[in-house]
Design an enzyme around this catalytic site. Structure first.
Site: not given
Lengths: 362, 362, 362, 362
Positions: C116, C140
């Site tokens: 991100d 993740d």
């Protein structure tokens, strides 16, 4: 400052790169020597001179790589080399040419890593005055001079993993699974991986088998509720004299292409005839040679490489490194070659297998 | 309290036990139902009734086991079953007998886990009034109704690991290595494991190959310094019409024994003829089916098992579970059967492979 | 001929090298472009310019290597960069400097691979006029814009293998084993590896847990004969408000050294207090990031790399590649950033876990 | 027909089930004896009598399972057993009670599988007249009487695989990675897995280390371009007298919960202080004990089990089985106990490590 050379000969084997790295890190890093890698086994000293510099950077990250970064060759045997003369091929001993080429690269000593064939050449070169040290390599574990060689442990691991896999599919389908593994003269891979992988029948070169008794054993197992069987066959296993084993498949080999139908397929064919069960054959072949070496093989290869450099530092030539018990020692090349480590047909491990209920074909 | 039954049909596949465990833990543990396992696929409802109780204890420790604890069968197709009449074998639809046997065990619904064949039977039984739910199983990933099935991921893993191994030995010996993998109609295993294992050539059933172009590609690679090549061939791949591919080996198959010489050996033979390189063949065969399922397959199998129980709880029969994107959904059995998921010959993944420089035989 | 650049940012992740190789083989091999690798993430465009040439040879043999050959950095965020001024550190947006440095290396476009954070920087650079394409990377699996990212499958595999190992030791010693795994915001790794590894309790960031209920579940399991329990805890899991969880260990973290005592140790401490059983904690930590990528991750990384090059070839900038169902597609960077993919607390997979009898802390 | 009993004591270890299976298949299958399994080590003969029948079916499929199907116990030491008397705990030798309980189950002989502690009890029971045979088990390989024990090879494999994984992440992030492994007294696991996994620094219990020299080595490595370092620390390693090693973490241990902060964390803390590099710690802990045994350990465990039955068949009690070179032999329990196999601080393997450039803390 010394300059030494290293080559790898014969079939590839997990742990060869660990040897090369061990040699370089010890010779370059600790002794401050220079190391020259000879490419493609003795080919690199015969059909032209093919070498490459082996500095510390050249061996980074190779510890866990299978194969050999130097390449190898099954063909270039200088003791028996094809030379064209008068339009005909003559097989000659060209060892002196190897010595010449070796001298031209300016190395003080050679580390030759290989099996019985390579070590014989090493011994011959030593007799011709070259400073040679040998490192044994045999994936079959068939050398008598060392308790064990690198590569063997990885091969047993590959076969065991395959047997683990085949167990579940054999069980689900109620099949007999025949698995052909390496081992022309010595059946160690078949024996140890058979024990480790829970085989029901193991057929070794050292114990000629009776196919009738094999079938009887599988039948008995089935009668007791065992709905599948795993048969491990060394590629060098053979039936007792007088027994008929299907032979056609041996005729199907083609030049250059590996024979796919070998003893495994023959045994499977026989079992199909004597039992009313589905039989399947798997030939593990080259899978057994490749891939990441096991920790055991990385460590043993590394120790062998370091020890070979020690021998050179001591000027102790004509020797081969070996594992005895927990220690890496040296032995003479002369003693090492030509003495095979076969499975004792009545030794402790074979007896243990039989006490486990494994059928050994007799 | 409901009683449900579960059976596994067709070739075994990693993840079947995860399905069975998922069914039992959800049905017994959460719903408080009883679960009956039917043994050896539809055989267990045809040649006598073979069942076993599946309580929570019966599924302990099976999540990571390959194969199926219930056994399976490729033979017992009730839609086409051999019946002896007047001394002759007649192939008949004996579905109604399956329904009868099923009713006799007192189960309210059946979960049938299997490939296209098993799902067709399930659909037929549903039409005959049985409460059936299907779970798709195909190691080749060739079912259109679900994004992916369990077992496929494990198979791609086994092939990739084999390719990793064969790389090092191919490189050390400067060989062409031809590896035959599963995939009769759909080449997904060959394509994905070829990409994952760094293959140079991949031959699929969906793209007829030109052996001449394959040889040209390997030759080009060698000229640029690539001293080895890895060729992955799906068992269902075939040459373009008009091309000669050695066919003898196809004649060597023997009843009951798996053919060892297949398309892999043929391709190897052709390459040997057109290139002056050592070629070796490896047939992975049953290794691809067996062994511990990958986490992906354990999870997918588990989710499928739980979802099938959900459908029964909702009385939603004649359905099959499926994965779409991130979700497990249901579709009708009728839609699911007979629609193959082939590799699109000009789809994104094939194009990606070609952009990577992989040769696809055309 | 185009010149493109590629960098990898954020925590390392299995499959990054597959991306780099996919980019280079497609860009260099198929398009004939030049590829420049930028070292250590955006650091390589900030604190000096660190680049290396990425030709076909540079990416040989890296497909199966974990990590990233380009290096990465968690520190060099150009949107928030420490600049010394008047003896004080100021945190500034130095994006324009990145653009300048980027222009100086003469590349036409940049492929930024990262999570991100990296993608936000990519979007900012795109707004400043740079030709940027993003590739998502998050071990993740917490990015909403793609069904799944590479690295995640490998991580679930590592955790599952660890759970398989710990099962046997927990069972032999009748222990509770608490295993802390990655997942600060999203509990996917805990949830999927917990299902795959046969966990009894799974604690996720998305579902605050009651330690009292966890203890009750383990007690109940023991009363039914289960002599051990496996508890998987995501590092971001936390107890319900009002519950006392031992907090001292959180104070033991030391600068530069990873905290060893985290939520896993806290949960273990609580279970020790409420149950009379031996409890052991294992923190998997960095093991989850490293090592050979799984086939799934190699394939996905490769496809992402090839697709990113496709986007550049089409002049389609400001985009990110993504997986949707079976297809690799593109989405805008703007849409992609800032939208987390959390485990739905009442979604299908959580419900499946609960139907399996897994306790989720509530 | 004889009846024999078998128990497993001490920490669990991969290969214990291979031993049990070897005992049962040889004793039941070949000799026609009966085998009784005693549960939870000597606990099963102390706090009540806990046994189970071990027939051939009971040991099916356990060869590849880690742990022990019989359970084990670290607590029930009959030579030092807590007995309540007059409201106080007294520690007493209750061996005679073990003999009594043992006699009550009607077994003719006992096979005790365990480490130094278990073997000492076995020797004591033998002195009290019981027919005892010992099988050595020590995952640390710290028993002098045998070249190697089962479990050790698997543990080295687990650590090596972890080091392989950590290498790639250390390299990508330019970190120092400190990995704490088993080995309280003997550093074999650290030494061999360090060599096998390419460690840069290895710290052993047998060689007190200087943290200053460790830091100097890492600094030197960095100056030569090595941007990461791997430090393997045995849990029993300690700094030279006079050196300050951070000690607080030792105080963080909590009853019942494993200490997470041990020597690994301490070393990491020190390196952080002396070098400006990111340092991370990984404690492998219980991962090293669990899981599928390696082929080496399966074979060795199996051979040990068979040999123990041989000794009973020969009435050769008070003995322990052992591996010497390639052979499984027997030695007296009396000789076997109390003699540790430590890493010789100047032996061949330590010297080999140093010649490879590995720093051993001195």
């Amino acid at each position: 400052m010394k300059t030494i050379a290293v080559l790898t000969g014969g079939g590839d084997c997990p742990g060869l790169n660990a040897v090369i790295r061990g040699v370089v890190r010890s010779a370059v890093g600790t002794h401050g020597w220079r190391v020259i890698g000879i490419e493609d086994g003795f080919d690199g000293l015969l059909s032209g001179i093919k070498t490459r510099e082996l500095d510390l950077k050249a061996v980074r990250g190779i510890l866990q790589l299978g194969g050999t970064i130097l390449g190898t060759s099954n063909h270039g045997n200088p003791l028996h080399y094809p030379v064209m003369e008068d339009g005909e091929v003559h097989w000659m001993d060209v060892s002196s040419q190897v010595v010449e080429h070796f001298n031209s690269i300016g190395a003080d000593a050679l580390i030759a890593v290989g099996g019985d064939g390579t070590l014989k050449i090493a011994q011959r070169l030593y007799e011709l005055g070259m400073n040679v040290v040998g490192i044994p390599k045999t994936i079959d574990n068939d050398l008598k001079a060392t308790d064990v060689t690198f590569g063997y442990n990885t091969a047993v691991g590959v076969v065991t993993e395959a047997l683990d896999r085949l167990h579940t599919t054999a069980e689900s389908h109620h099949r007999v699974m025949v698995v052909e593994v390496m081992g022309r003269d010595a059946g160690w891979i078949a024996l140890e991986s058979g024990i480790s992988g829970g085989a029901d029948v193991i057929l070794l070169p050292e114990i000629p088998f009776s196919i009738e008794k094999v079938c009887a054993a599988i039948r008995r197992r089935r009668e007791r509720g065992g709905r599948f069987s795993i048969v491990v066959v060394a590629e060098g296993a053979s039936a007792l004299d007088g027994e008929q084993v299907v032979q056609e498949s041996a005729n199907n080999r083609r030049g250059g292409v590996d024979r796919l139908g070998g003893i495994g397929e023959q045994v499977a064919g026989q079992i199909t005839q004597c039992l009313d069960m589905e039989v399947r054959t798997v030939v593990l072949g080259h899978l057994q040679r490749g891939g990441t070496p096991s920790p055991f093989d990385r460590i043993l290869g590394t120790r062998f490489g370091v020890k070979a450099v020690d021998l050179i530092a001591d000027g102790d030539f004509g020797k081969m490194v070996a594992l005895r018990g927990r220690s890496v020692v040296s032995t003479t090349l002369a003693e090492a070659v030509g003495s095979l480590n076969l499975v004792p047909a009545h030794g402790e491990m074979v007896q243990a297998a039989e006490k486990l209920g494994i059928m050994l074909g007799r």
